[in-house]
Write an enzyme that holds these catalytic residues in place. Structure first.
Site, short mmCIF file in Angstrom:
data_model
loop_
_atom_site.label_atom_id
_atom_site.label_comp_id
_atom_site.label_asym_id
_atom_site.label_seq_id
_atom_site.Cartn_x
_atom_site.Cartn_y
_atom_site.Cartn_z
N ALA B 52 0.88 -1.18 0.00
CA ALA B 52 0.00 0.00 0.00
C ALA B 52 0.91 1.22 0.00
O ALA B 52 1.81 1.33 0.84
CB ALA B 52 -0.90 0.01 1.23
N GLU B 53 0.69 2.15 -0.93
CA GLU B 53 1.66 3.23 -1.13
C GLU B 53 1.73 4.21 0.04
O GLU B 53 2.67 4.98 0.15
CB GLU B 53 1.44 3.96 -2.45
N ASN B 54 0.73 4.17 0.94
CA ASN B 54 0.84 5.06 2.11
C ASN B 54 1.78 4.49 3.16
O ASN B 54 1.96 5.13 4.20
CB ASN B 54 -0.55 5.34 2.69
N SER B 92 8.33 4.14 0.57
CA SER B 92 7.27 3.51 -0.20
C SER B 92 7.42 3.81 -1.69
O SER B 92 7.35 2.91 -2.53
CB SER B 92 5.91 4.00 0.30
#
Lengths: 229, 229
Positions: B52-54, B92
């Site tokens: 998840a990019e967060n 990330s």
């Protein structure tokens, strides 16, 4: 200015006094996670305006720093995504507020560059799109890159899990997001935390943000999101 | 006219088809909307690592006890499976741009026959911002587009050339709709699968892009199973 070794633990209202009209601020958070809610609420109550706000997104109209946008306190937003807060699009479309969009990876790297002494960096993200408009495009080893420039702020409002009295920070879950980078890229850095522990209580191997970067600590308040995130 | 299918059937068919693409050990990032559903259809015995990019890797389903400090990129509460970890946004996007993510699945407004994607802005209407999409499609090794074949009004979304501002140039490798599966290799689009309820002629009628047709042209993989489930 040299920062104190032992950081003052102050109220959110005292802390946000250092944000002046017309300042550039950074605010941590992604969607509703990792926002320094208590600081942002205090800044909202202080009424400080004409601010440039660097934040990944503008949260929601009634949540966190989204309230600053909705109340018209922000003259310019620098972000990667603003779709969750209807006021941002509305104010931008009506010319009331400026908006600069950066792809999210570029956005955080610009902050990192600002904090880590770089004059900019080359990224393939956005090549061939309107993101490259007005920027230098350089070819390195046959591939095109956009030269992206650093971001810095007068004050950064960040959210962490625990601090020790020297301002060393550790984070919890996906609340980390943009906070560590922002803590490196502002003249004054205020960290909102769940609790402040004695020096030596945090394992040096797990400290993420070094206390030398921090000016002030604020213990989070009891609002809906502050208490749950 | 294309046949009208139930919305759930459309989403399930597209998600299920894309899920069949992934192989043991791949690192995958899923976008918001139909792409999020892909994780529900990974074949048994195949282990995929979701990012998840967060700021999380090893993303699992929502836990029994929700914790707002652990959210996915769409704001949904997630769990972290054993072996997963949290990290800041700079790391990330380093993982994403650095080519350490095997695949990303995204929805789109338009996609072109050469793999250009436009999915982040409709000028004069909505300005949500690109979020992490531009970095994801440039950094991930394969880009899967999950989209309905046409807009709600019936206009083609698979075009010769995108009309909206681009997210990236020439990055899509597969386009999956409820009626067709296209691959894009070396700037050429090929129809490899179609659903039995449409004819090749109907697909041509509702696809502005020029494409080759695979021989044999197969039925969409996984459809029968999806619809009887």
């Amino acid at each position: 200015m040299t920062k104190k070794i032992i950081k003052p633990v102050v109220s959110a209202h005292e802390a946000v006094q250092c944000v002046k009209k017309g300042d550039t601020i950074m605010v941590g958070g992604f969607n509703y996670g990792g926002i320094p809610y208590t600081l942002v609420d205090a800044l909202y109550e202080a009424g400080t305006d004409e601010l440039t706000m660097i934040a990944n997104d503008t949260a929601y109209e009634n949540v966190g720093h989204g309230k600053l946008v909705a109340a018209g306190r922000i003259k310019k937003v620098i972000a990667s995504h603003v779709g969750l807060n209807k006021k941002t699009g509305e104010y931008y479309n009506s010319g009331k507020m400026e908006l600069e969009l950066s792809p999210q990876g570029t956005f955080v790297e610009r902050i990192r560059a600002g904090g880590f002494g770089l004059g900019g960096f080359l990224t393939p993200t956005g090549v061939g799109t309107i993101v490259e408009e007005g920027k230098q495009v350089l070819e390195v080893n046959g591939r095109k890159y956009i030269l992206e420039l650093p971001l810095r702020a007068d004050v950064a409002l960040v959210r962490a899990y625990k601090a020790d009295r020297m301002g060393n920070l550790i984070y919890k879950g996906t609340n980390r997001n943009f906070n560590p980078a922002m803590a490196t890229a502002a003249d004054i850095v205020i960290a909102e935390v769940d609790s402040v522990v004695d020096v030596g209580e945090l394992d040096p191997d797990v400290i993420v943000t070094q206390g030398i970067l921090i000016d002030m600590l604020v213990v989070k308040g009891g609002s809906y999101y502050a208490s749950r995130t | 006219m294309l046949p009208e299918l139930d919305e759930c059937v459309v989403k399930e068919r597209i998600a299920k088809r894309i899920a069949l693409e992934f192989t043991e050990g791949q690192v995958v990032n899923l976008g918001i909307g139909i792409p999020t559903l892909v994780s529900d259809y990974i074949p048994e015995g195949v282990h995929i690592i979701f990012q998840a990019e967060n700021g999380a890797i090893g993303v699992g389903p929502a836990p029994a006890e929700p914790d707002l400090r652990c959210i996915g990129a769409g704001g949904r509460i997630i769990s972290i499976l054993p072996g997963g970890s949290f990290f800041a946004s700079d790391t990330s996007f380093g993982l994403i741009r650095g080519g350490h993510v095997d695949a990303t699945v995204l929805g789109t407004l338009e996609v072109s026959q050469t793999g250009d994607i436009a999915n982040w802005v409709v000028p004069g209407k909505s300005v949500p911002g690109m979020g992490g999409a531009m970095d994801l499609v440039v950094g991930a090794k394969k880009v899967y587009i999950a989209t309905t074949h046409t807009t709600k009004k019936g206009a083609a979304k698979i075009l010769k050339k995108c009309t909206l501002p681009l997210t990236a140039v020439g990055v899509a490798s597969m386009v999956v709709t409820e009626f067709a599966v296209f691959t894009i290799e070396n700037g050429r689009m090929t129809l490899i699968e179609k659903s039995p309820e449409v004819t090749l002629e109907q697909i041509r009628e509702h696809t502005e892009a020029e494409f080759d047709v695979a021989d044999p042209l197969l039925p969409i993989k996984g459809m029968e199973v999806a619809e009887s489930a």
